[in-house]
Design a protein around this motif. Structure first.
Motif, mmCIF file in Angstrom:
data_model
loop_
_atom_site.group_PDB
_atom_site.id
_atom_site.type_symbol
_atom_site.label_atom_id
_atom_site.label_comp_id
_atom_site.label_asym_id
_atom_site.label_seq_id
_atom_site.Cartn_x
_atom_site.Cartn_y
_atom_site.Cartn_z
ATOM 1 N N GLY A 108 7.382 -3.660 -4.195
ATOM 2 C CA GLY A 108 7.643 -2.368 -4.812
ATOM 3 C C GLY A 108 8.375 -1.370 -3.953
ATOM 4 N N VAL A 109 8.997 -1.831 -2.865
ATOM 5 C CA VAL A 109 9.708 -0.923 -1.954
ATOM 6 C C VAL A 109 11.196 -1.243 -1.993
ATOM 7 N N ALA A 110 12.008 -0.235 -2.248
ATOM 8 C CA ALA A 110 13.460 -0.415 -2.263
ATOM 9 C C ALA A 110 13.972 -0.581 -0.845
ATOM 10 N N GLY A 111 14.999 -1.426 -0.689
ATOM 11 C CA GLY A 111 15.531 -1.645 0.651
ATOM 12 C C GLY A 111 16.981 -2.059 0.630
ATOM 13 N N ARG A 112 17.580 -2.043 1.816
ATOM 14 C CA ARG A 112 18.943 -2.534 1.978
ATOM 15 C C ARG A 112 19.094 -3.094 3.386
ATOM 16 N N ALA A 113 20.047 -4.019 3.526
ATOM 17 C CA ALA A 113 20.341 -4.620 4.823
ATOM 18 C C ALA A 113 21.627 -4.032 5.371
ATOM 19 N N LEU A 129 12.927 0.657 2.967
ATOM 20 C CA LEU A 129 13.062 -0.303 4.059
ATOM 21 C C LEU A 129 14.534 -0.517 4.373
ATOM 22 N N ILE A 130 14.841 -0.597 5.658
ATOM 23 C CA ILE A 130 16.190 -0.936 6.124
ATOM 24 C C ILE A 130 16.061 -2.159 7.038
ATOM 25 N N GLU A 131 16.743 -3.218 6.694
ATOM 26 C CA GLU A 131 16.771 -4.394 7.552
ATOM 27 C C GLU A 131 18.045 -4.349 8.395
ATOM 28 N N THR A 150 0.831 -1.206 0.000
ATOM 29 C CA THR A 150 0.000 0.000 0.000
ATOM 30 C C THR A 150 0.862 1.252 0.000
ATOM 31 N N GLN A 151 1.951 1.231 0.769
ATOM 32 C CA GLN A 151 2.851 2.379 0.791
ATOM 33 C C GLN A 151 3.452 2.641 -0.582
ATOM 34 N N ALA A 152 3.810 1.564 -1.297
ATOM 35 C CA ALA A 152 4.366 1.722 -2.647
ATOM 36 C C ALA A 152 3.313 2.247 -3.608
ATOM 37 N N ARG A 153 2.130 1.682 -3.545
ATOM 38 C CA ARG A 153 1.062 2.091 -4.476
ATOM 39 C C ARG A 153 0.692 3.560 -4.283
ATOM 40 N N GLU A 154 0.640 4.005 -3.019
ATOM 41 C CA GLU A 154 0.223 5.377 -2.716
ATOM 42 C C GLU A 154 1.398 6.348 -2.672
ATOM 43 N N GLY A 155 2.626 5.841 -2.822
ATOM 44 C CA GLY A 155 3.795 6.718 -2.762
ATOM 45 C C GLY A 155 3.978 7.366 -1.406
ATOM 46 N N LEU A 156 3.749 6.614 -0.337
ATOM 47 C CA LEU A 156 3.757 7.182 1.006
ATOM 48 C C LEU A 156 5.183 7.346 1.526
ATOM 49 N N ASN A 157 5.380 8.388 2.306
ATOM 50 C CA ASN A 157 6.710 8.796 2.742
ATOM 51 C C ASN A 157 7.094 8.085 4.043
ATOM 52 N N VAL A 158 7.300 6.780 3.967
ATOM 53 C CA VAL A 158 7.561 5.947 5.141
ATOM 54 C C VAL A 158 8.903 5.230 4.978
ATOM 55 N N THR A 159 9.746 5.340 5.998
ATOM 56 C CA THR A 159 10.946 4.509 6.084
ATOM 57 C C THR A 159 10.722 3.464 7.162
ATOM 58 N N THR A 160 10.698 2.188 6.767
ATOM 59 C CA THR A 160 10.469 1.086 7.699
ATOM 60 C C THR A 160 11.820 0.482 8.086
ATOM 61 N N ALA A 173 24.708 5.178 7.367
ATOM 62 C CA ALA A 173 24.698 5.481 5.925
ATOM 63 C C ALA A 173 23.333 5.188 5.311
ATOM 64 N N ALA A 174 22.708 4.087 5.722
ATOM 65 C CA ALA A 174 21.400 3.722 5.181
ATOM 66 C C ALA A 174 20.344 4.750 5.573
ATOM 67 N N LEU A 175 20.394 5.219 6.809
ATOM 68 C CA LEU A 175 19.454 6.253 7.256
ATOM 69 C C LEU A 175 19.668 7.550 6.481
ATOM 70 N N ALA A 176 20.916 7.917 6.285
ATOM 71 C CA ALA A 176 21.229 9.143 5.551
ATOM 72 C C ALA A 176 20.726 9.072 4.115
ATOM 73 N N GLU A 177 20.670 7.884 3.568
ATOM 74 C CA GLU A 177 20.177 7.695 2.203
ATOM 75 C C GLU A 177 18.654 7.669 2.158
ATOM 76 N N ALA A 178 18.015 6.979 3.113
ATOM 77 C CA ALA A 178 16.568 6.742 3.048
ATOM 78 C C ALA A 178 15.734 7.921 3.534
ATOM 79 N N ILE A 179 16.163 8.574 4.618
ATOM 80 C CA ILE A 179 15.326 9.600 5.242
ATOM 81 C C ILE A 179 15.017 10.765 4.300
ATOM 82 N N PRO A 180 15.982 11.293 3.545
ATOM 83 C CA PRO A 180 15.655 12.430 2.670
ATOM 84 C C PRO A 180 14.805 12.047 1.459
ATOM 85 N N GLU A 181 14.771 10.762 1.107
ATOM 86 C CA GLU A 181 14.032 10.333 -0.081
ATOM 87 C C GLU A 181 12.526 10.391 0.162
ATOM 88 N N GLN A 182 11.806 10.765 -0.884
ATOM 89 C CA GLN A 182 10.351 10.690 -0.840
ATOM 90 C C GLN A 182 9.919 9.262 -1.205
#
Length: 513
Positions: free
Chosen positions: A481-486, A508-510, A423-433, A495-504
């Motif tokens: 449909g959600v990009a992620g990294r471990a 996901l970060i595992e 749902t987050q991918a479909r709606e383009g929601l600004n969520v970092t999980t 580094a992962a937070l610095a990359e994900a947080i500014p993105e609209q």
């Protein structure tokens, strides 16, 4: 206009303009009405627990109810766990649940069930519309119930023929019968108590807004009372410049020594402090014997106004608030530990973010460092039913599209409602999980010890571990449909937070621990 269209128009006119949905055959006329009525945003979820959790998150951030659309009794049943959490958080929700046509119910078709019976434990208001001409009026009554003080869960059951038959038109939502207030007598009693020693001001709900916390800081500075929050709270204003309070610990052995010296507890929407579970040879009540409890406000009262009156009665002013020492933030390096994770999060939380917390055991140490983060709101699970955070984050992002939502969740909890990512991918929601993957239901491993069940053997451990096979959350997210990294180190996490947080959009970060 048929009954379904009259209901959709009534919802929109009544200020309910978002519908989280997982419909079926009986709800198709409601779905069709969405094409004819402007103003209703309908958000599809792939599981009803996501639907109901999203409605909870939406209300917590927007302050007004969304609707849900659920398919018959089984659809409602799939959503009950997060309705339980929403009920405990005093979230207002309007559930629309389809039902067989009135003349078809008696044939006992496979999906026939007692929908009202399923709805009542989690709903303060339940009604089945008897005919199409009643649907709009019933919908208006459901909206009024959801918006009441305290807010409530209202469930309207819509038989298929009441949706497709001809209706009269829309209905007006009744005005609230009364405005939220407070008891002057309770303020006077609380002031008398707080002037003495050994007092705790225990707050939750609307008292945890920035304004409520500022008033609590003044009262604490003037009287010397301690201010704490419940273990879990619907929403708390936190971050630099805001009064930072501790919460009552979840673990009984930690809570008891903290509360043992209090002789009086003043409750502001909060409940009497009680253990989450019963344990052999441990108390259920966490307050000490002889401690008196005084209620200032209940859910639905105007707690901010009550705190203003209390501060005035005590002669407390903004200058009485004491400066607070916050944890110094530093970029963590090296191994992933609870402390390094907390530091990384505290540095990464952006201004005005929304943090949805279901990190459970990993996150118990997150509060002290994140008090020094940029100002943000922190949402927690009030009902204890897991699978709460990813749907609530989804609803919060729909409610506040201009704010970053950070979802903190354990790997076991994440698997309950992982469909939220779709749902987050479909709606383009600004969520970092952020998924904390320790490959075990760690909280249950601790509970196994706490209840005195002995040392777990292999079969018991098999019920607690989720490592065969190991879950790959990056792959699971990619499939929705959600990009992620471990990440496996603190440096990688930063580094992962610095990359994900500014993105609209969703990321996901595992965190592999």
């Amino acid at each position: 206009m048929n009954g379904a269209e009259s209901l959709v128009r009534t919802l929109v006119a009544g200020g309910v303009d978002v519908c989280f949905a997982n419909p079926g055959t009986s709800e198709m006329h409601f779905v069709a009405a969405l094409d004819r009525v402007e103003g209703m945003r309908c958000v599809l979820a792939l599981f009803e627990g996501v639907v109901t959790g999203a409605a909870d998150g939406y209300f917590r951030m927007k302050g007004r109810p969304a609707s849900t659309l659920l398919h018959l009794g089984p659809g409602l049943a799939n959503g009950l766990a997060n309705l339980h959490n929403a009920k405990k958080a005093n979230s207002g929700i309007v559930n629309i649940v389809g039902q067989h046509a009135t003349y078809h119910i008696g044939f006992n078709a496979p999906l026939t069930s007692d929908i009202e019976g399923l709805a009542r434990p989690m709903s303060a208001w339940v009604r089945t519309s008897p005919d199409a001409k009643s649907v709009a009026k019933d919908g208006a009554a459901a909206i009024a119930a959801a918006k009441s003080a305290p807010p409530q869960i209202a469930t309207l059951i819509l038989p298929a023929d009441t949706a497709w038959n001809e209706a009269d038109g829309i209905a007006e939502v009744p005005a609230p019968s009364q405005r939220a207030g407070y008891s002057p007598e309770a303020v006077e009693d609380a002031a008398k108590v707080l002037r003495g020693a050994g007092s705790l001001l225990l707050i939750t709900g609307t008292a945890l807004t920035e304004q409520g916390l500022a008033l609590a800081a003044q009262i604490a500075g003037k009287t010397g009372c301690k201010v704490m929050g419940q273990t879990y709270n619907p929403r708390m204003a936190r971050g630099r410049g805001r009064f930072s309070i501790d919460r009552i610990p979840y673990v009984i052995e930690q809570a008891l020594p903290i509360l043992k010296d209090f002789r009086h507890i003043v409750l502001v929407e909060a409940n009497d402090p009680v253990a989450f579970f019963a344990y052999p040879n441990k108390p259920s009540m966490l307050k000490p014997g002889g401690c008196e409890v005084h209620r200032l406000t209940s859910g639905g009262d105007n707690s901010v106004a009550a705190l203003e009156a209390l501060a005035s009665a005590l002669g407390a002013k903004p200058t009485d608030a004491k400066p607070q020492a916050l944890v110094e933030l530093a970029k963590p390096v090296g191994a992933l530990t609870h402390a390094s994770i907390a530091q990384a999060l505290a540095m990464a939380i952006p201004e005005n973010a929304i943090v949805v917390d279901e990190s459970i055991t990993t996150g118990r140490g997150f509060f002290p460092p994140t008090a020094a983060a940029a100002p943000h709101d922190w949402l927690q699970n009030m009902g204890g039913s897991i699978g709460f955070s990813t749907p609530v984050a989804t609803g919060a992002a729909v409610a506040c599209p201009d704010r970053k939502v950070i979802c903190l969740v354990g790997d076991g909890s994440a698997m309950y409602t992982l469909q939220s990512l779709w749902t987050q991918a479909r709606e383009g929601l600004n969520v970092t999980t952020i998924v904390f993957a320790n490959r075990i239901y760690q909280i249950l491993r601790g509970e196994f010890d706490s209840v005195g069940a002995g040392e777990p053997g292999q079969r018991a451990l098999d019920m607690l571990k989720i490592d065969r096979p190991a879950l790959d959350f990056v792959a699971l997210a990619r499939g929705m449909g959600v990009a992620g990294r471990a990440v496996t180190t603190a440096d990688e996490f930063v580094a992962a937070l610095a990359e994900a947080i500014p993105e609209q959009g969703p990321r996901l970060i595992e965190v592999r621990m």
